[in-house]
Design a protein around this motif. Structure first.
Motif, PDB file in Angstrom:
ATOM      1  N   MET A 154       0.845  -1.176   0.000  1.00  0.00           N
ATOM      2  CA  MET A 154       0.000   0.000   0.000  1.00  0.00           C
ATOM      3  C   MET A 154       0.892   1.242   0.000  1.00  0.00           C
ATOM      4  O   MET A 154       1.841   1.336   0.759  1.00  0.00           O
ATOM      5  CB  MET A 154      -0.897   0.025   1.243  1.00  0.00           C
ATOM      6  CG  MET A 154      -1.676   1.305   1.372  1.00  0.00           C
ATOM      7  SD  MET A 154      -2.804   1.415   2.765  1.00  0.00           S
ATOM      8  CE  MET A 154      -1.696   1.456   4.142  1.00  0.00           C
ATOM      9  N   THR A 155       0.552   2.167  -0.857  1.00  0.00           N
ATOM     10  CA  THR A 155       1.281   3.432  -0.908  1.00  0.00           C
ATOM     11  C   THR A 155       0.681   4.416   0.087  1.00  0.00           C
ATOM     12  O   THR A 155      -0.441   4.229   0.575  1.00  0.00           O
ATOM     13  CB  THR A 155       1.208   4.044  -2.314  1.00  0.00           C
ATOM     14  OG1 THR A 155      -0.154   4.391  -2.594  1.00  0.00           O
ATOM     15  CG2 THR A 155       1.739   3.076  -3.371  1.00  0.00           C
ATOM     16  N   LEU A 156       1.417   5.474   0.353  1.00  0.00           N
ATOM     17  CA  LEU A 156       0.916   6.528   1.220  1.00  0.00           C
ATOM     18  C   LEU A 156      -0.345   7.141   0.616  1.00  0.00           C
ATOM     19  O   LEU A 156      -1.313   7.431   1.338  1.00  0.00           O
ATOM     20  CB  LEU A 156       1.997   7.595   1.415  1.00  0.00           C
ATOM     21  CG  LEU A 156       1.631   8.774   2.312  1.00  0.00           C
ATOM     22  CD1 LEU A 156       1.291   8.312   3.721  1.00  0.00           C
ATOM     23  CD2 LEU A 156       2.773   9.787   2.345  1.00  0.00           C
ATOM     24  N   LEU A 157      -0.350   7.302  -0.707  1.00  0.00           N
ATOM     25  CA  LEU A 157      -1.512   7.866  -1.392  1.00  0.00           C
ATOM     26  C   LEU A 157      -2.745   6.985  -1.190  1.00  0.00           C
ATOM     27  O   LEU A 157      -3.824   7.481  -0.849  1.00  0.00           O
ATOM     28  CB  LEU A 157      -1.216   8.023  -2.890  1.00  0.00           C
ATOM     29  CG  LEU A 157      -2.352   8.525  -3.767  1.00  0.00           C
ATOM     30  CD1 LEU A 157      -2.809   9.914  -3.334  1.00  0.00           C
ATOM     31  CD2 LEU A 157      -1.909   8.523  -5.229  1.00  0.00           C
ATOM     32  N   GLU A 158      -2.601   5.666  -1.387  1.00  0.00           N
ATOM     33  CA  GLU A 158      -3.735   4.761  -1.198  1.00  0.00           C
ATOM     34  C   GLU A 158      -4.214   4.782   0.248  1.00  0.00           C
ATOM     35  O   GLU A 158      -5.417   4.786   0.516  1.00  0.00           O
ATOM     36  CB  GLU A 158      -3.364   3.339  -1.621  1.00  0.00           C
ATOM     37  CG  GLU A 158      -4.528   2.381  -1.565  1.00  0.00           C
ATOM     38  CD  GLU A 158      -4.183   0.950  -1.967  1.00  0.00           C
ATOM     39  OE1 GLU A 158      -5.129   0.151  -2.090  1.00  0.00           O
ATOM     40  OE2 GLU A 158      -2.987   0.625  -2.136  1.00  0.00           O
ATOM     41  N   GLY A 159      -3.290   4.823   1.194  1.00  0.00           N
ATOM     42  CA  GLY A 159      -3.658   4.857   2.607  1.00  0.00           C
ATOM     43  C   GLY A 159      -4.414   6.117   2.984  1.00  0.00           C
ATOM     44  O   GLY A 159      -5.442   6.067   3.668  1.00  0.00           O
ATOM     45  N   ALA A 160      -3.924   7.259   2.527  1.00  0.00           N
ATOM     46  CA  ALA A 160      -4.592   8.529   2.849  1.00  0.00           C
ATOM     47  C   ALA A 160      -5.971   8.607   2.197  1.00  0.00           C
ATOM     48  O   ALA A 160      -6.940   9.038   2.836  1.00  0.00           O
ATOM     49  CB  ALA A 160      -3.717   9.694   2.393  1.00  0.00           C
ATOM     50  N   ALA A 161      -6.068   8.194   0.929  1.00  0.00           N
ATOM     51  CA  ALA A 161      -7.362   8.219   0.231  1.00  0.00           C
ATOM     52  C   ALA A 161      -8.371   7.335   0.949  1.00  0.00           C
ATOM     53  O   ALA A 161      -9.528   7.729   1.165  1.00  0.00           O
ATOM     54  CB  ALA A 161      -7.186   7.770  -1.221  1.00  0.00           C
ATOM     55  N   ASN A 162      -7.942   6.149   1.340  1.00  0.00           N
ATOM     56  CA  ASN A 162      -8.852   5.219   2.014  1.00  0.00           C
ATOM     57  C   ASN A 162      -9.240   5.695   3.408  1.00  0.00           C
ATOM     58  O   ASN A 162     -10.381   5.496   3.832  1.00  0.00           O
ATOM     59  CB  ASN A 162      -8.232   3.823   2.072  1.00  0.00           C
ATOM     60  CG  ASN A 162      -8.492   3.060   0.812  1.00  0.00           C
ATOM     61  OD1 ASN A 162      -9.638   2.805   0.475  1.00  0.00           O
ATOM     62  ND2 ASN A 162      -7.441   2.705   0.100  1.00  0.00           N
ATOM     63  N   THR A 163      -8.322   6.309   4.123  1.00  0.00           N
ATOM     64  CA  THR A 163      -8.640   6.813   5.461  1.00  0.00           C
ATOM     65  C   THR A 163      -9.737   7.877   5.390  1.00  0.00           C
ATOM     66  O   THR A 163     -10.737   7.815   6.122  1.00  0.00           O
ATOM     67  CB  THR A 163      -7.378   7.388   6.136  1.00  0.00           C
ATOM     68  OG1 THR A 163      -6.420   6.333   6.268  1.00  0.00           O
ATOM     69  CG2 THR A 163      -7.696   7.982   7.498  1.00  0.00           C
ATOM     70  N   LEU A 164      -9.557   8.826   4.491  1.00  0.00           N
ATOM     71  CA  LEU A 164     -10.558   9.893   4.357  1.00  0.00           C
ATOM     72  C   LEU A 164     -11.877   9.368   3.808  1.00  0.00           C
ATOM     73  O   LEU A 164     -12.955   9.769   4.261  1.00  0.00           O
ATOM     74  CB  LEU A 164     -10.007  11.013   3.482  1.00  0.00           C
ATOM     75  CG  LEU A 164      -8.917  11.849   4.159  1.00  0.00           C
ATOM     76  CD1 LEU A 164      -8.158  12.684   3.135  1.00  0.00           C
ATOM     77  CD2 LEU A 164      -9.517  12.728   5.245  1.00  0.00           C
ATOM     78  N   ALA A 165     -11.811   8.465   2.834  1.00  0.00           N
ATOM     79  CA  ALA A 165     -13.042   7.899   2.264  1.00  0.00           C
ATOM     80  C   ALA A 165     -13.801   7.091   3.315  1.00  0.00           C
ATOM     81  O   ALA A 165     -15.030   7.167   3.387  1.00  0.00           O
ATOM     82  CB  ALA A 165     -12.716   7.035   1.056  1.00  0.00           C
TER      83      ALA A 165
END
Length: 189
Positions: free
Chosen positions: A1-12
């Motif tokens: 998991m990339t930082l981008l995927e993690g941040a997007a999923n956290t907010l979503a």
């Protein structure tokens, strides 16, 4: 998991949980998560999902405005959609999915253009229902998540796929919660 995927999923995830609780804060958290998802989906060649994220950002602005005014009907309550209106919306979503899938198939290097377009079209339908605080948003989200989980898993977006599986469960819980809200609101009227 990339930082981008993690941040997007956290907010979503935060946005989706807030939507299930009928909270106006679903909208600004959704805008942030969708913006990040647009970048992620562009990188993985899921172009219909990029377009979908742009739609979600715009829809979140409108949804935030509606819900800040005490809801789509002006009262902050959840409502049901008429059967005829829902049938027409479903037909429009199906036509859009096939049409956009065909375009992606013929003119791009899109991965799984028809599944991707199905997720796009049914997500638009679900989001429009959510913006207007319609109970039927939740069964449509169940359908979206059913297709999205294997699609995202096939692109190596494992965390996203797992979270969409969890969103499936959240949609069931939120559906039940909104039905209860509707009944409670009707008994007060």
């Amino acid at each position: 998991m990339t930082l981008l995927e993690g941040a997007a999923n956290t907010l979503a995830t935060l946005s989706i949980l807030l939507a299930g609780r009928n909270s106006v804060h679903t909208w600004w958290t959704g805008m942030a998560g969708c913006s990040l998802f647009a970048v992620l989906f562009w990188q993985t060649r899921l172009y219909a999902d990029v377009l979908l994220q742009v739609f979600f950002v715009v829809a979140s602005i409108v949804g935030w405005w509606h819900w800040s005014r005490r809801g789509a009907e002006g009262d902050g309550n959840v409502h049901r959609t008429g059967a005829i209106a829902l049938a027409w919306m479903t037909i429009a979503a199906a036509i859009a999915a096939v049409g956009y899938g065909t375009l992606l198939h013929r003119f791009t290097d899109a991965y799984a253009p028809f599944a991707d377009s199905f997720v796009l079209a049914t997500s638009v339908l679900a989001q429009l229902l959510l913006m207007r605080r319609r109970i039927e948003t939740w069964p449509v989200w169940l359908l979206v998540n059913t297709v999205a989980v294997p699609l995202y898993a096939s692109r190596g977006l494992t965390v996203t796929a797992v979270l969409y599986a969890a969103y499936w469960g959240n949609a069931l819980i939120a559906w039940r919660h909104w039905v209860r809200l509707s009944r409670a609101e009707a008994s007060l009227a």
